[in-house]
Design an enzyme around this catalytic site. Structure first.
Site, PDB file in Angstrom:
ATOM      1  N   ALA A  61      -5.382   3.151  -5.275  1.00  0.00           N
ATOM      2  CA  ALA A  61      -6.872   3.610  -5.182  1.00  0.00           C
ATOM      3  C   ALA A  61      -7.456   3.853  -6.655  1.00  0.00           C
ATOM      4  O   ALA A  61      -6.468   3.811  -7.683  1.00  0.00           O
ATOM      5  CB  ALA A  61      -6.823   5.117  -4.438  1.00  0.00           C
ATOM      6  N   GLY A 102      -2.779   1.384  -2.270  1.00  0.00           N
ATOM      7  CA  GLY A 102      -3.606   0.897  -1.645  1.00  0.00           C
ATOM      8  C   GLY A 102      -3.984  -0.632  -1.757  1.00  0.00           C
ATOM      9  O   GLY A 102      -4.276  -1.275  -0.979  1.00  0.00           O
ATOM     10  N   GLU A 105      -1.273  -1.913   0.529  1.00  0.00           N
ATOM     11  CA  GLU A 105      -1.620  -1.617   1.934  1.00  0.00           C
ATOM     12  C   GLU A 105      -2.863  -2.842   2.096  1.00  0.00           C
ATOM     13  O   GLU A 105      -2.972  -3.207   3.189  1.00  0.00           O
ATOM     14  CB  GLU A 105      -2.148  -0.417   1.990  1.00  0.00           C
ATOM     15  CG  GLU A 105      -1.069   0.808   2.031  1.00  0.00           C
ATOM     16  CD  GLU A 105      -1.535   2.073   2.098  1.00  0.00           C
ATOM     17  OE1 GLU A 105      -2.517   2.548   1.408  1.00  0.00           O
ATOM     18  OE2 GLU A 105      -0.949   2.589   2.917  1.00  0.00           O
ATOM     19  N   GLU A 125       2.687   6.953  -3.612  1.00  0.00           N
ATOM     20  CA  GLU A 125       1.992   7.844  -3.251  1.00  0.00           C
ATOM     21  C   GLU A 125       2.609   9.256  -3.230  1.00  0.00           C
ATOM     22  O   GLU A 125       2.303  10.246  -3.579  1.00  0.00           O
ATOM     23  CB  GLU A 125       1.054   7.775  -1.857  1.00  0.00           C
ATOM     24  CG  GLU A 125      -0.014   6.774  -1.875  1.00  0.00           C
ATOM     25  CD  GLU A 125       0.443   5.256  -1.785  1.00  0.00           C
ATOM     26  OE1 GLU A 125       1.689   4.988  -1.767  1.00  0.00           O
ATOM     27  OE2 GLU A 125      -0.378   4.583  -1.861  1.00  0.00           O
TER      28      GLU A 125
END
Ligand code: NAD
Length: 700
Positions: A61, A102, A105, A125
């Site tokens: 992110a 992210g 992901e 995370e």
């Protein structure tokens, strides 16, 4: 838009372009989303490649968006992945450098992943108090053995792509591509363009576990290894869900856990620590482009406890060290300790024999100042005595080459005065390492009023090289850390005087999350150190009042573990604290002498008094400009004093509690019988922040 789109020979290439790490922020997400639409609509496109521009694929992110509406703006990560999974053309993630959070992901949402060797693959995370929230906990265990996925998600650690590619049965990496990644990925995309059905991680069977006790064992292990932290536990829950539920239910449940954990105090605390560590390296009036001096060769003066540890820090970073002592015996002893430390690491398998030898080959020793004259930086770690330090700095001033940085590891002396011994005070700085210096992450960089800006910029850079968290402190008694710690210790004495027991105070502090309570720390470090400081204070600052309990036990020679007795008794050769009748008798006598009737004190009061004593001093430190921001104080406490990460440091603890409540509690402590009124008077900054509705860390 932070992406570019191009079609090359039937392959649409979407390049992530959001430096420095292609953070998957809103404009990057939107770019990928639009690129997918364009590729879908273009009949000449047979397949899509998503690749990172610059040095990495995607670091996760975009942390700059944290806490802003952009973080939640559509298309979110889930929507981008849904678009990939719905695509009629295969989407290949072409990954180099780093694929984290992210970014991983997103890649797991693609039909294929091709990687360069040496890519760092991680879902980190957990280290900012979260769990992966973009399907990572559901998809990773479908492409890797569940035990491995569990390990990655709960540790947050990265695993290299070459290692992952060798895992039997793995479906994370379709192909390792050496050489030109884009060309290789395009060729791969064309090879698989016609394969139907297109493989999607969501269609892989739910992972199964051979060992039914896997998750409970992981929970117990994490409860020990990462005490008090919620995020590792929730990561385990999420992976377990992947083994039980269908993928859509799993992703839904993952998102629910993510949302709940995101608003909790621990996520705030851990993110504060994460950002605080980065912020600590910034000095308000020393811009990033300040020139630095070259530090290729270091000298250390004094081969004692600290000098040896400091030397190891540099050897570990591949920087040659010349170690200077007064006598050959001292050198032999010091080098012997360094060798023993390394040999213990080799024996434990933590250090390869050749690395050990390589490090030792960087070390030379000397008895002569002439031999260190050419060092770029010298760190003094001799006895803590102003006369001795003045002699050393006079010598250094005479021999060191112009521009060399002259640092002192003093823990209590005035760095301004040390600088003034020399004719080059601008080159002098304090580098306050913590013991054991080769282990502890904290480095207080003590900026004297003379220290040049380029010296500050250089030592901050050097600190990074030797893997320290450097926090700048102005010159004052105790700097940031010990100045606040003294108030914490004063309060611990006060608590036992009023009615708490020594083990009760320690247990309350430990239940709060401190690695060790104040009395156990005293016994470990040596109670004589504080005893000497209090004697000095009585002369220099007679208005600073201490409960006599600390002096009373020292007068009985109870200096701590090193003499087998301190606040606790110890059995020979053991470190387990045993409550001491002699100490209790000392405390009882102090109470009787002062006419104090002991009262029952709650654990909550103990914790609040210990922590708020530090907070009030911290506020004073901020007001005086000794620390330039509250998060610096928190970093000192998180990395040097075992303050629980769950609370993000004393200043964030106060912010999370609410400063009006902090002041209210302090006023309550002032109203207690025999309370030290001055001690509990809220510092002016604290009072002002309350009046203005602000917090220490700026955000309400
Ligand atoms: P130490 O007694 O273990 O070592 C000091 C060493 O300096 C000895 O080996 C001594 O021979 C040598 N020495 C003394 N005078 C010298 C001189 N003129 N030239 C060359 N060598 C000389 O002490 P230490 O615990 O390593 O502390 C060193 C410094 O680090 C002190 O300023 C102390 O306040 C500071 N410090 C100590 C700690 C700690 O926990 N021990 C933590 C932070 C900072």
């Amino acid at each position: 838009m932070s992406t570019t789109y191009q079609v090359n020979g039937g392959v649409a290439v979407i390049t992530l372009n959001n430096p420095p790490v292609n953070g998957f922020g809103h404009s990057t997400r939107a770019g990928v989303f639009e690129g997918l639409k364009q590729a879908e609509a273009d009949a000449s496109v047979q397949a899509v490649v998503i690749i990172g521009g610059g040095k990495v694929f995607c670091g996760g992110a975009d942390i700059r968006e944290f806490g802003t509406p952009a973080a939640f703006a559509e298309p979110g990560l889930h929507a981008v992945i849904a678009a990939i999974e719905a695509s009629s053309k295969p989407v290949v993630a072409a990954i180099h450098g780093v694929v984290m959070g992210g970014g991983l992901e997103l890649a797991l949402g693609c039909h294929y992943r091709v990687m360069a060797p040496g890519v760092q693959v991680a879902l980190p995370e957990v280290n900012i108090g979260l769990i992966p929230g973009g399907g990572g906990t559901q998809r990773l265990p479908r492409v890797l053995p569940v035990e491995m996925a569990l390990q990655m998600v709960t540790s947050g650690a990265s695993v290299p792509s070459d290692k992952l590619a060798k895992v039997p049965g793995q479906q994370l990496i379709a192909k390792l591509i050496e050489g030109d990644l884009l060309a290789g990925a395009q060729a791969f995309a064309l090879e698989v363009a016609a394969v139907r059905p297109m493989p999607r991680v969501r269609d892989l069977p739910a992972p199964t576990v051979a060992d039914a006790g896997l998750f409970d064992k992981a929970r117990a292990d994490m409860a020990k290894a990462r005490r008090g932290l919620v995020s590792p536990q929730r990561c385990i829950d999420a992976i377990e869900i992947a083994t039980k539920d269908d993928i859509d239910t799993g992703i839904q449940k993952e998102l629910e856990i993510f949302k709940a954990i995101m608003v909790g105090p621990q996520a705030k605390a851990m993110q504060h620590a994460f950002f605080g560590e980065r912020a600590a390296s910034k000095i308000p009036d020393v811009p990033d482009n300040t020139p630095t001096r070259e530090v290729k060769q270091v000298a250390v003066i004094g081969a004692g406890t600290m000098g040896g540890g400091i030397t190891m820090c540099f050897l570990n970073a591949g920087i040659p060290v010349k170690l200077l002592e007064m006598k050959q015996e001292a050198i032999d002893r010091g080098v012997g300790v360094i060798r023993k430390n390394y040999e213990a690491q080799v024996a434990k398998g933590k250090l390869a024999q050749d690395k050990y030898e390589q490090r030792m080959s960087l070390l030379t020793t000397t008895l002569s100042y002439d031999d260190i004259a050419q060092a770029d930086m010298v760190i003094e770690a001799v006895f803590e005595n102003m006369e001795v330090k003045a002699q050393v700095f006079t010598k250094l001033d005479a021999v060191m080459k112009p521009g060399a940085i002259l640092a002192s590891n003093t823990s209590t002396l005035d760095v301004d005065k040390i600088a003034e011994v020399t004719k080059r005070p601008q080159d002098v700085v304090g580098l306050h390492f913590f013991s054991p210096a080769n282990v502890m992450r904290l480095l207080e960089v003590v900026r004297s009023k003379h220290t040049a800006k380029d010296v500050m910029a250089t030592v901050m850079q050097v600190a990074k090289k030797i893997k320290k968290v450097a926090v700048v402190s102005g010159v004052c008694d105790g700097f940031i850390g010990n100045r606040m710690f003294e108030q914490y210790v004063r309060q611990s004495f006060q608590l036992v005087e009023e009615g708490a027991t020594v083990p009760q105070v320690d247990k309350a502090a430990e239940a709060f999350g401190f690695a060790m309570g104040p009395f156990r720390v005293g016994d470990l470090a040596g109670n004589d150190i504080g005893f000497a400081i209090r004697k000095r204070r009585r002369v220099e600052q007679p208005d600073v009042v201490y409960s006599p309990v600390g002096d009373a036990i020292c007068e009985l020679g109870r200096f701590g573990q090193k003499v087998g007795k301190g606040w606790y008794d110890y059995e020979a050769g053991k470190r387990d604290p045993i409550p001491s009748a002699e100490v209790q008798a000392c405390i009882d006598k102090v109470r009787a002498d002062k006419g104090i009737t002991p009262r029952t004190i709650s654990d909550e009061e103990i914790v609040n008094r210990l922590v708020l004593a530090m907070v009030n001093e911290g506020a004073q430190i901020l007001e005086e400009g000794i620390a330039s921001k509250a998060s610096d104080i928190d970093m000192v406490y998180l990395t040097g004093y075992g303050f629980p990460l769950t609370w993000g440091g004393p200043m964030l603890y106060a912010d999370l509690m609410g400063l009006p409540k902090v002041v209210e509690l302090m006023k309550g402590f002032q109203a207690l019988p025999g309370a030290d009124q001055a001690f509990w008077t809220p510092a002016p900054l604290l009072a002002r922040l309350v009046a203005e509705g602000k917090t220490f860390n700026g955000k309400a």
